[in-house]
Write a protein that holds these residues in place. Structure first.
Motif, short mmCIF file in Angstrom:
data_model
loop_
_atom_site.label_atom_id
_atom_site.label_comp_id
_atom_site.label_asym_id
_atom_site.label_seq_id
_atom_site.Cartn_x
_atom_site.Cartn_y
_atom_site.Cartn_z
N PRO A 22 -11.02 -2.26 -34.38
CA PRO A 22 -10.48 -3.53 -34.89
C PRO A 22 -9.94 -3.47 -36.32
CG PRO A 22 -12.84 -3.52 -35.17
CD PRO A 22 -12.48 -2.21 -34.50
N CYS A 23 -9.82 -2.30 -36.90
CA CYS A 23 -9.50 -2.20 -38.33
C CYS A 23 -8.21 -2.89 -38.74
CB CYS A 23 -9.45 -0.74 -38.75
SG CYS A 23 -11.07 0.06 -38.75
N PHE A 57 -8.80 -4.31 -44.49
CA PHE A 57 -7.92 -3.17 -44.18
C PHE A 57 -6.68 -3.25 -45.08
CE2 PHE A 57 -4.69 -1.01 -41.53
CZ PHE A 57 -5.32 0.21 -41.40
N THR A 58 -6.41 -2.17 -45.81
CA THR A 58 -5.32 -2.19 -46.79
C THR A 58 -4.01 -1.59 -46.27
OG1 THR A 58 -5.98 -0.06 -47.70
CG2 THR A 58 -6.93 -2.04 -48.72
N ASP A 59 -4.06 -0.82 -45.18
CA ASP A 59 -2.89 -0.15 -44.62
C ASP A 59 -2.29 0.84 -45.62
OD1 ASP A 59 -1.32 0.40 -42.46
OD2 ASP A 59 0.16 -1.15 -42.89
N ASN A 60 -3.13 1.41 -46.46
CA ASN A 60 -2.74 2.41 -47.43
C ASN A 60 -3.41 3.71 -47.01
OD1 ASN A 60 -2.31 4.06 -49.63
ND2 ASN A 60 -2.77 2.48 -51.14
N TYR A 61 -2.68 4.81 -46.96
CA TYR A 61 -3.26 6.04 -46.47
C TYR A 61 -4.33 6.60 -47.41
CZ TYR A 61 -0.37 8.83 -49.65
OH TYR A 61 0.19 9.37 -50.76
N ARG A 62 -4.34 6.21 -48.68
CA ARG A 62 -5.36 6.69 -49.61
C ARG A 62 -6.66 5.92 -49.48
NH1 ARG A 62 -1.73 5.78 -54.21
NH2 ARG A 62 0.13 6.49 -53.19
N CYS A 73 -18.19 -2.43 -36.32
CA CYS A 73 -18.38 -2.54 -37.77
C CYS A 73 -19.00 -3.90 -38.11
CB CYS A 73 -17.04 -2.38 -38.48
SG CYS A 73 -17.16 -2.42 -40.28
N SER A 74 -20.07 -3.85 -38.88
CA SER A 74 -20.76 -5.10 -39.24
C SER A 74 -20.02 -5.88 -40.33
CB SER A 74 -22.18 -4.78 -39.70
OG SER A 74 -22.15 -3.93 -40.83
N ASP A 75 -19.12 -5.22 -41.03
CA ASP A 75 -18.38 -5.88 -42.11
C ASP A 75 -17.01 -6.41 -41.67
OD1 ASP A 75 -20.34 -5.39 -44.08
OD2 ASP A 75 -19.63 -3.33 -44.26
N TYR A 76 -16.74 -6.37 -40.40
CA TYR A 76 -15.44 -6.82 -39.90
C TYR A 76 -15.26 -8.32 -40.12
CZ TYR A 76 -11.72 -8.11 -36.70
OH TYR A 76 -10.57 -8.62 -36.16
#
Length: 95
Positions: free
Chosen positions: A53-54, A60-65, A83-86
């Motif tokens: 679900p990320c 989720f930042t969609d940044n590869y770093r 993931c419990s933090d979703y």
């Protein structure tokens, strides 16, 4: 020596066509079964990966770093499925 070799070749010759026929069809069937198993495994893996679900999470930042600000080590992996933090994105234009 040549007579013995010639005799063996003539003795085996009637059996070569059926043996080659069976071996050829066995190889074809094995290739088809392996392709079917590979396709089945690919579909199973794809279904499991679509459960991650990320991309719909607000962290989720969609940044590869830095893919995730909360748990970057498990972002976009199978561990992130439960993931419990979703937290779902409430407004996708803000993230």
């Amino acid at each position: 020596m040549f007579k013995l070799l010639s005799f063996l070749i003539h003795a085996i010759q009637p059996f070569l066509i059926p043996i080659c026929f069976v071996v050829a069809w066995t190889v074809i069937i094995l290739v088809v079964l392996n392709l079917w198993a590979a396709a089945r495994d690919t579909v199973t893996t794809a279904k499991q990966m679509h459960q991650i679900p990320c991309t719909g999470c607000q962290f989720f930042t969609d940044n590869y770093r830095l893919k995730c600000t909360v748990r970057p080590s498990i972002a976009n992996t199978e561990e992130a499925i439960n993931c419990s933090d979703y937290q779902p994105k409430t407004n996708p234009y803000l993230y």
